[in-house]
Design a protein around this motif. Structure first.
Motif, mmCIF file in Angstrom:
data_model
loop_
_atom_site.group_PDB
_atom_site.id
_atom_site.type_symbol
_atom_site.label_atom_id
_atom_site.label_comp_id
_atom_site.label_asym_id
_atom_site.label_seq_id
_atom_site.Cartn_x
_atom_site.Cartn_y
_atom_site.Cartn_z
ATOM 1 N N ARG A 76 100.694 -35.740 -66.191
ATOM 2 C CA ARG A 76 98.978 -35.980 -66.045
ATOM 3 C C ARG A 76 98.388 -34.762 -66.519
ATOM 4 N N LEU A 77 96.977 -34.823 -66.850
ATOM 5 C CA LEU A 77 96.186 -33.870 -67.162
ATOM 6 C C LEU A 77 95.801 -32.703 -66.036
ATOM 7 N N LYS A 78 96.042 -31.434 -66.563
ATOM 8 C CA LYS A 78 95.798 -30.456 -65.372
ATOM 9 C C LYS A 78 94.613 -29.604 -65.756
ATOM 10 N N LEU A 79 93.713 -29.394 -65.144
ATOM 11 C CA LEU A 79 92.617 -28.637 -65.379
ATOM 12 C C LEU A 79 92.987 -27.155 -65.277
ATOM 13 N N ILE A 80 92.933 -26.380 -66.432
ATOM 14 C CA ILE A 80 92.907 -25.082 -66.675
ATOM 15 C C ILE A 80 92.158 -23.923 -66.121
ATOM 16 N N VAL A 81 90.670 -24.480 -66.753
ATOM 17 C CA VAL A 81 89.493 -23.321 -66.518
ATOM 18 C C VAL A 81 88.227 -24.267 -66.790
ATOM 19 N N SER A 82 87.227 -23.914 -66.128
ATOM 20 C CA SER A 82 85.874 -24.541 -66.426
ATOM 21 C C SER A 82 85.104 -23.376 -66.623
ATOM 22 N N SER A 83 83.892 -23.499 -67.527
ATOM 23 C CA SER A 83 83.353 -22.459 -68.182
ATOM 24 C C SER A 83 81.845 -22.862 -68.260
ATOM 25 N N SER A 84 80.922 -21.937 -68.029
ATOM 26 C CA SER A 84 79.585 -22.413 -67.923
ATOM 27 C C SER A 84 78.754 -21.153 -68.549
ATOM 28 N N THR A 85 77.523 -21.483 -69.057
ATOM 29 C CA THR A 85 76.547 -20.444 -69.510
ATOM 30 C C THR A 85 76.227 -19.625 -68.179
ATOM 31 N N TRP A 86 76.134 -20.217 -67.092
ATOM 32 C CA TRP A 86 75.349 -19.416 -65.939
ATOM 33 C C TRP A 86 76.598 -18.829 -65.041
ATOM 34 N N SER A 87 77.919 -18.828 -65.114
ATOM 35 C CA SER A 87 78.794 -18.358 -64.336
ATOM 36 C C SER A 87 79.970 -17.705 -64.838
ATOM 37 N N LEU A 88 80.718 -16.861 -64.272
ATOM 38 C CA LEU A 88 82.162 -16.668 -64.707
ATOM 39 C C LEU A 88 83.125 -17.875 -64.916
ATOM 40 N N ASN A 89 84.152 -17.685 -65.888
ATOM 41 C CA ASN A 89 85.304 -18.764 -65.992
ATOM 42 C C ASN A 89 85.847 -18.894 -64.632
ATOM 43 N N SER A 90 86.055 -20.109 -64.355
ATOM 44 C CA SER A 90 86.807 -20.446 -63.051
ATOM 45 C C SER A 90 88.163 -20.979 -63.388
ATOM 46 N N GLY A 125 97.566 -21.165 -60.844
ATOM 47 C CA GLY A 125 98.614 -21.282 -61.843
ATOM 48 C C GLY A 125 98.251 -20.808 -63.292
ATOM 49 N N TYR A 126 97.014 -20.698 -63.386
ATOM 50 C CA TYR A 126 96.486 -20.386 -64.676
ATOM 51 C C TYR A 126 95.466 -19.109 -64.589
#
Length: 67
Positions: A11-25, A29-30
């Motif tokens: 299945r798909l696994k989320l690695i990271v989310s990134s936005s212009t207003w916050s730090l990378n999350s 495990g990543y």
């Protein structure tokens, strides 16, 4: 921006989310040490996978959300 990894036959696994207003999350495990995300501009985000190994073999996807 959301970055996903899909190992073969898994299945798909989320690695990271990134936005212009916050730090990378990063998900459990990543980490930035392996998956570096850099934002060149509002519309240009790059993920670099460092020190590739056979375990990194997968299909990688990015998805954007415009709020």
């Amino acid at each position: 921006m959301f970055w996903y990894q899909q190992p073969s036959r898994n299945r798909l696994k989320l690695i990271v989310s990134s936005s212009t207003w916050s730090l990378n999350s990063y998900e459990d495990g990543y980490s930035e040490a392996k998956f570096e995300v850099s934002r060149k501009s509002v519309n240009h985000v790059l993920m670099t996978i460092k020190n590739l190994t056979p375990m990194d073999e997968a299909t990688y996807f990015c998805a954007a959300s415009d709020h």
